[in-house]
Design an enzyme around this catalytic site. Structure first.
Site, PDB file in Angstrom:
ATOM      1  N   ASP A  38       3.832  68.031  41.067  1.00  0.00           N
ATOM      2  CA  ASP A  38       5.072  68.473  41.728  1.00  0.00           C
ATOM      3  C   ASP A  38       5.973  67.253  41.922  1.00  0.00           C
ATOM      4  OD1 ASP A  38       5.498  71.342  43.461  1.00  0.00           O
ATOM      5  OD2 ASP A  38       6.917  69.747  43.948  1.00  0.00           O
ATOM      6  N   ASP A  64       7.956  65.326  37.548  1.00  0.00           N
ATOM      7  CA  ASP A  64       9.243  66.033  37.516  1.00  0.00           C
ATOM      8  C   ASP A  64       9.324  66.663  36.134  1.00  0.00           C
ATOM      9  OD1 ASP A  64      11.862  66.822  37.145  1.00  0.00           O
ATOM     10  OD2 ASP A  64      12.735  65.036  38.067  1.00  0.00           O
ATOM     11  N   VAL A  65       9.301  67.994  36.070  1.00  0.00           N
ATOM     12  CA  VAL A  65       9.209  68.683  34.769  1.00  0.00           C
ATOM     13  C   VAL A  65      10.420  68.449  33.872  1.00  0.00           C
ATOM     14  CG1 VAL A  65       7.643  70.493  35.589  1.00  0.00           C
ATOM     15  CG2 VAL A  65      10.123  70.891  35.664  1.00  0.00           C
ATOM     16  N   ASN A  91       5.057  76.478  36.081  1.00  0.00           N
ATOM     17  CA  ASN A  91       5.415  77.287  37.253  1.00  0.00           C
ATOM     18  C   ASN A  91       6.631  76.751  38.013  1.00  0.00           C
ATOM     19  OD1 ASN A  91       4.770  79.019  39.781  1.00  0.00           O
ATOM     20  ND2 ASN A  91       4.629  76.904  40.525  1.00  0.00           N
ATOM     21  N   TYR A 156      19.876  81.963  36.757  1.00  0.00           N
ATOM     22  CA  TYR A 156      18.435  82.203  36.928  1.00  0.00           C
ATOM     23  C   TYR A 156      17.938  83.212  35.885  1.00  0.00           C
ATOM     24  CZ  TYR A 156      14.006  83.082  39.389  1.00  0.00           C
ATOM     25  OH  TYR A 156      12.677  83.199  39.722  1.00  0.00           O
ATOM     26  N   LYS A 160      15.213  82.565  32.944  1.00  0.00           N
ATOM     27  CA  LYS A 160      13.936  83.290  32.909  1.00  0.00           C
ATOM     28  C   LYS A 160      13.834  84.199  31.676  1.00  0.00           C
ATOM     29  CE  LYS A 160      12.119  81.536  36.630  1.00  0.00           C
ATOM     30  NZ  LYS A 160      10.926  80.668  36.534  1.00  0.00           N
ATOM     31  N   THR A 191       7.767  83.377  49.354  1.00  0.00           N
ATOM     32  CA  THR A 191       7.560  81.932  49.166  1.00  0.00           C
ATOM     33  C   THR A 191       8.792  81.197  49.709  1.00  0.00           C
ATOM     34  OG1 THR A 191       8.709  81.585  47.057  1.00  0.00           O
ATOM     35  CG2 THR A 191       6.450  82.422  46.906  1.00  0.00           C
TER      36      THR A 191
HETATM   37  N1  LIG Z   1       9.228  83.829  44.903  1.00  0.00           N
HETATM   38  C1  LIG Z   1       9.650  84.796  44.104  1.00  0.00           C
HETATM   39  O1  LIG Z   1      10.093  85.883  44.562  1.00  0.00           O
HETATM   40  C2  LIG Z   1       9.581  84.608  42.610  1.00  0.00           C
HETATM   41  C3  LIG Z   1       9.778  85.751  41.802  1.00  0.00           C
HETATM   42  C4  LIG Z   1       9.727  85.609  40.417  1.00  0.00           C
HETATM   43  C5  LIG Z   1       9.481  84.372  39.853  1.00  0.00           C
HETATM   44  N2  LIG Z   1       9.299  83.287  40.663  1.00  0.00           N
HETATM   45  C6  LIG Z   1       9.053  82.005  39.990  1.00  0.00           C
HETATM   46  O2  LIG Z   1       7.817  81.489  40.439  1.00  0.00           O
HETATM   47  C7  LIG Z   1       7.813  80.066  40.301  1.00  0.00           C
HETATM   48  C8  LIG Z   1       7.329  79.443  41.592  1.00  0.00           C
HETATM   49  O3  LIG Z   1       8.269  79.730  42.603  1.00  0.00           O
HETATM   50  P1  LIG Z   1       7.913  79.909  44.146  1.00  0.00           P
HETATM   51  O4  LIG Z   1       8.533  81.174  44.577  1.00  0.00           O
HETATM   52  O5  LIG Z   1       6.479  79.642  44.370  1.00  0.00           O
HETATM   53  O6  LIG Z   1       8.845  78.750  44.750  1.00  0.00           O
HETATM   54  P2  LIG Z   1       8.553  77.458  45.635  1.00  0.00           P
HETATM   55  O7  LIG Z   1       9.888  76.896  45.943  1.00  0.00           O
HETATM   56  O8  LIG Z   1       7.641  77.796  46.754  1.00  0.00           O
HETATM   57  O9  LIG Z   1       7.775  76.509  44.625  1.00  0.00           O
HETATM   58  C9  LIG Z   1       8.416  75.873  43.563  1.00  0.00           C
HETATM   59  C10 LIG Z   1       7.830  74.473  43.407  1.00  0.00           C
HETATM   60  O10 LIG Z   1       8.480  73.853  42.284  1.00  0.00           O
HETATM   61  C11 LIG Z   1       8.702  72.497  42.615  1.00  0.00           C
HETATM   62  N3  LIG Z   1       9.746  71.920  41.775  1.00  0.00           N
HETATM   63  C12 LIG Z   1      11.085  72.111  41.854  1.00  0.00           C
HETATM   64  N4  LIG Z   1      11.708  71.347  40.939  1.00  0.00           N
HETATM   65  C13 LIG Z   1      10.748  70.680  40.263  1.00  0.00           C
HETATM   66  C14 LIG Z   1      10.754  69.742  39.207  1.00  0.00           C
HETATM   67  N5  LIG Z   1      11.896  69.302  38.647  1.00  0.00           N
HETATM   68  N6  LIG Z   1       9.569  69.263  38.750  1.00  0.00           N
HETATM   69  C15 LIG Z   1       8.409  69.660  39.325  1.00  0.00           C
HETATM   70  N7  LIG Z   1       8.334  70.525  40.347  1.00  0.00           N
HETATM   71  C16 LIG Z   1       9.494  71.033  40.809  1.00  0.00           C
HETATM   72  C17 LIG Z   1       9.071  72.530  44.101  1.00  0.00           C
HETATM   73  O11 LIG Z   1       8.917  71.246  44.700  1.00  0.00           O
HETATM   74  C18 LIG Z   1       8.099  73.576  44.632  1.00  0.00           C
HETATM   75  O12 LIG Z   1       6.896  72.998  45.070  1.00  0.00           O
HETATM   76  C19 LIG Z   1       9.257  79.690  39.921  1.00  0.00           C
HETATM   77  O13 LIG Z   1       9.327  79.455  38.533  1.00  0.00           O
HETATM   78  C20 LIG Z   1      10.042  80.918  40.321  1.00  0.00           C
HETATM   79  O14 LIG Z   1      11.233  81.036  39.590  1.00  0.00           O
HETATM   80  C21 LIG Z   1       9.329  83.385  42.015  1.00  0.00           C
END
Ligand SMILES: NC(=O)c1ccc[n+]([C@@H]2O[C@H](COP(=O)([O-])OP(=O)(O)OC[C@H]3O[C@@H](n4cnc5c(N)ncnc54)[C@H](O)[C@@H]3O)[C@@H](O)[C@H]2O)c1
Length: 261
Positions: A38, A64-65, A91, A156, A160, A191
């Site tokens: 992360d 950092d991705v 993720n 977004y 996606k 989340t």
């Molecule tokens: N929460 C939802 O409703 C939901 C729904 C569909 C899809 N998603 C997808 O699920 C995935 C996880 O999201 P989440 O809801 O757990 O969010 P979250 O914000 O809890 O977690 C996302 C993580 O990504 C990290 N991150 C951000 N930029 C980064 C980078 N450049 N390099 C490395 N890490 C980085 C953040 O520090 C965080 O820990 C995402 O891809 C999100 O788009 C989430």
């Protein structure tokens, strides 16, 4: 604890929070060694300690991705340390709601950099390592918003939707190397991704409080509830394990029926 992921080395991006953290814990409980990565070193280290305290295996590596040289370094490190990588879970993600006419090109680019460039770079750099190990498994976290549109979320949705078809194209390219590549499409999940959004507090005020925001999200799904991160982690476990051995190029939807409407 069961052993569906025994001897598997798994790298998860964005694993410090939400779905990534829940997945790290779930797969670790099934015997995998988890590389928690992360940009948030503090939270990432905390999740790693939680896993190791439970008696499972995990290490934290900063990643950092969006940064290609960090991907190169982490892959070198994994090769030297473990000799292989079995599973990559792309993720890490970013969400914001900005109307198209108000969106700056820099906003568009910063979202694409994490959600789409990150998936490309991860796939590009782990495949040589997976080939050496005679196979592998990549799971890309897309969204229900990668299948249907969502107002004020054009960037977004585009990112996606891009992940969805990138996954299918990549699965065709690397099936011959015994590398399976699938995407998952969660609906609304509880989340911290929402509270990190620009304009979240204004939106919450407009909706008359956070409870109403979650009620509206729940109401948008036929199951009339939002998901917990652990429910998404279970689906990722299925794709990461040999139980899904004949699946590649597939989109697994976990959205309480949202996209069935
Ligand atoms: N929460 C939802 O409703 C939901 C729904 C569909 C899809 N998603 C997808 O699920 C995935 C996880 O999201 P989440 O809801 O757990 O969010 P979250 O914000 O809890 O977690 C996302 C993580 O990504 C990290 N991150 C951000 N930029 C980064 C980078 N450049 N390099 C490395 N890490 C980085 C953040 O520090 C965080 O820990 C995402 O891809 C999100 O788009 C989430």
């Amino acid at each position: 604890m069961s052993n569906r992921m025994k001897n598997k080395i798994v790298l998860i991006t964005g694993a410090a929070s939400g779905i990534g953290a829940a997945t790290a814990k779930r797969l670790a409980s099934e015997g995998a060694l988890i590389i928690v990565s992360d940009v948030n070193n503090e939270l990432g280290s905390q999740i790693t300690t939680e896993i190791t305290t439970q008696g499972s295996d995990a290490i934290f590596l900063a990643l950092d991705v969006t940064n290609e040289s960090m991907w190169q370094k982490i892959c070198c490190h994994i090769e030297n340390e473990f000799g292989k990588l079995d599973v990559l879970i792309n993720n890490a993600g970013l969400l914001f709601h900005i109307p198209i006419t108000e969106m700056l090109l820099t906003d568009w680019h910063r979202l694409m950099a994490v959600n789409l460039d990150g998936v490309f770079l991860g796939t590009k750099h782990v495949i040589p390592l997976m080939r050496k190990g005679k196979g592998g498994n990549i799971i890309n976290v897309s969204s229900a918003a990668g299948i249907v549109g969502s107002s004020t979320a054009a960037a977004y949705c585009a990112s996606k939707g891009g992940v969805r078809l990138f996954t299918k194209a990549a699965s065709l390219e690397y099936a011959q190397d015994n590398i399976r590549i699938n995407s998952i499409h969660p609906g609304p999940v509880v989340t911290p991704i929402f509270e990190k959004m620009d304009g979240w507090s204004t939106f919450v005020t407009q909706m008359g409080g956070e409870e109403n925001v979650w009620k509206a999200k729940a109401h948008s799904t036929p199951l009339k509830r939002v998901a917990m991160p652990e429910e998404i982690a279970n689906a990722i476990l299925f794709l990461a394990s040999n139980e899904s051995s004949y699946m590649t190029g597939c989109e697994l939807v976990i959205d309480g029926g949202f996209t069935a409407q």
